[in-house]
Scaffold this active site. Structure first.
Site, PDB file in Angstrom:
ATOM      1  N   GLU A 107       0.827  -1.194   0.000  1.00 61.50           N
ATOM      2  CA  GLU A 107       0.000   0.000   0.000  1.00 61.50           C
ATOM      3  C   GLU A 107       0.867   1.251   0.000  1.00 61.50           C
ATOM      4  OE1 GLU A 107      -2.609  -0.231   3.344  1.00 61.50           O
ATOM      5  OE2 GLU A 107      -3.379  -2.209   2.782  1.00 61.50           O
ATOM      6  N   CYS A 120       3.124   8.463   1.562  1.00 64.25           N
ATOM      7  CA  CYS A 120       3.587   7.436   2.490  1.00 64.25           C
ATOM      8  C   CYS A 120       3.835   6.180   1.672  1.00 64.25           C
ATOM      9  CB  CYS A 120       2.534   7.199   3.568  1.00 64.25           C
ATOM     10  SG  CYS A 120       3.043   6.016   4.842  1.00 64.25           S
ATOM     11  N   CYS A 127       5.590  -7.288   7.085  1.00 63.35           N
ATOM     12  CA  CYS A 127       6.538  -6.740   8.060  1.00 63.35           C
ATOM     13  C   CYS A 127       6.870  -7.814   9.087  1.00 63.35           C
ATOM     14  CB  CYS A 127       5.933  -5.520   8.761  1.00 63.35           C
ATOM     15  SG  CYS A 127       7.084  -4.686   9.889  1.00 63.35           S
ATOM     16  N   CYS A 131       4.519  -5.733  15.500  1.00 62.91           N
ATOM     17  CA  CYS A 131       3.726  -4.838  16.344  1.00 62.91           C
ATOM     18  C   CYS A 131       2.293  -5.372  16.415  1.00 62.91           C
ATOM     19  CB  CYS A 131       3.745  -3.419  15.786  1.00 62.91           C
ATOM     20  SG  CYS A 131       5.407  -2.696  15.706  1.00 62.91           S
ATOM     21  N   CYS A 134      -0.840  -3.760  14.522  1.00 62.57           N
ATOM     22  CA  CYS A 134      -0.640  -3.319  13.144  1.00 62.57           C
ATOM     23  C   CYS A 134      -1.092  -4.378  12.145  1.00 62.57           C
ATOM     24  CB  CYS A 134       0.834  -2.991  12.926  1.00 62.57           C
ATOM     25  SG  CYS A 134       1.217  -2.453  11.241  1.00 62.57           S
ATOM     26  N   CYS A 350      -2.385   1.221   8.136  1.00 60.26           N
ATOM     27  CA  CYS A 350      -1.411   0.633   7.231  1.00 60.26           C
ATOM     28  C   CYS A 350      -1.610  -0.879   7.145  1.00 60.26           C
ATOM     29  CB  CYS A 350       0.001   0.949   7.714  1.00 60.26           C
ATOM     30  SG  CYS A 350       1.265   0.383   6.581  1.00 60.26           S
TER      31      CYS A 350
END
Length: 361
Positions: A107, A120, A127, A131, A134, A350
């Site tokens: 994205e 962004c 990832c 986290c 997220c 995100c």
């Protein structure tokens, strides 16, 4: 909210078989031009068309000989990915889901705020930082993006602006951990900040990280005044271990010390990001611990009220909690900014657009 779902064109496989022009350095393209018997100044002409004049095909490059345009068309492609989805919010925020030819989806976002035109951009498919709140990391990390894949996001977002508008700021805060793909991120940003590239001052470019001390030191050694934003999310070791699992291997003190070294090296004020989770890290005790941690540092604390993600248990903080949290920070002498939510009508968190489409499919 507007959602557009482009179809994949029949030429997609053809594009994959060609080299991605945006992965080429000046030297690479100069060597190719030499092999075609072309003068070196053609390199600058090509990049000018791509970055300043927003060309998405070689046939648009009217000051190049027709035969050269044909050879470029045969060997390279400017845009190699596909836009799988686009969402537009009433505040002007546009979010793209880009399907990459090398596999995976990422994205990227265009934000309009006054005269600012910020983007962004993602650095990885998924990832690995874990986290817990997220959406980007729910399925782990698949791979790093290439230099060209990072640049293509920038160009796709730039192409959505009118001709009289230009990009003003870049934030490497999309999907992925930028410092885990530092070589390709820096290579892409070298182009973004160059006059013959996008011409964006490095002082208007921010790299976000959860805190990887060796990579922060490498970034400092690069001696380019990029802004560094450290995703803190907790005021103490125990809570950060819970919210940012990679912290168990790194430690918050090591992250803060590396950030201090970055500030000492380039003098740019640090930003610390803090996602405010309702009932988790938004109480008065957390606020006071943050004051103790940051009041002696030259930092900006960027507080981001949580954007709920389907399937995760975390909640948006109440207005009362936000107000009290802010009061304690400001009274404690911490420079703080509460981020205004942009794109509130779309899958703004995100990784959320990618995940929601995967779930729906």
């Amino acid at each position: 909210m507007t959602t557009v779902l482009p179809t994949v064109t029949p030429s997609a496989q053809t594009r994959v078989s060609k080299r991605h022009l945006l992965d080429l350095t000046d030297a690479d393209l100069a060597e190719w031009m030499k092999q075609q018997g072309q003068p070196k100044f053609r390199v600058g002409q090509v990049w000018s068309w791509v970055f300043q004049r927003r060309a998405d095909s070689f046939q648009m490059m009217s000051n190049l000989p027709a035969a050269l345009r044909q050879r470029l068309e045969e060997d390279f492609v400017i845009f190699q990915a596909d836009e799988a989805a686009c969402q537009t919010s009433s505040d002007g925020t546009e979010k793209l889901l880009v399907r990459l030819s090398g596999g995976g989806e990422v994205e990227c976002v265009l934000l309009r705020d006054g005269i600012r035109r910020s983007i962004c951009v993602s650095s990885q498919v998924g990832c690995a930082m874990g986290c817990v709140f997220c959406a980007s990391g729910l399925d782990g990390v698949e791979r790093n993006l290439t230099r060209g894949e990072i640049l293509e996001q920038m160009l796709r977002l730039q192409s959505r602006l009118p001709e009289d508008e230009r990009l003003s700021h870049i934030v490497m805060m999309g999907m992925g951990e930028p410092l885990a793909n530092l070589n390709n991120v820096l290579a892409a940003l070298d182009v973004a900040k160059a006059e013959k590239g996008l011409g964006i001052s490095p002082r208007r470019i921010t790299i976000s990280t959860v805190g990887l001390p060796p990579a922060i030191d490498r970034l400092a050694a690069a001696d380019v005044p990029f802004n560094l934003a450290v995703s803190l999310h907790a005021p103490n070791e125990a809570l950060r271990n819970e919210l940012v699992p990679v912290n168990r291997k790194v430690g918050m003190d090591a992250v803060l010390q590396a950030a201090d070294r970055y500030f000492a090296a380039n003098g740019r004020r640090l930003t610390f990001e803090y996602v405010l989770l309702g009932g988790v890290n938004d109480d008065e005790t957390c606020a006071r611990q943050l004051v103790k941690l940051l009041k002696s540092r030259n930092v900006m604390l960027n507080v981001i009220p949580y954007n709920p993600v389907a399937g995760l248990p975390y909640l948006e903080p109440t207005k009362t909690a936000i107000a009290k949290f802010r009061q304690i920070l400001e009274q404690g002498g911490v420079t703080v900014k509460f981020r205004q939510r942009k794109g509130g009508e779309i899958d703004a968190a995100c990784g959320q657009l990618r995940r929601n489409r995967q779930t729906a499919g």
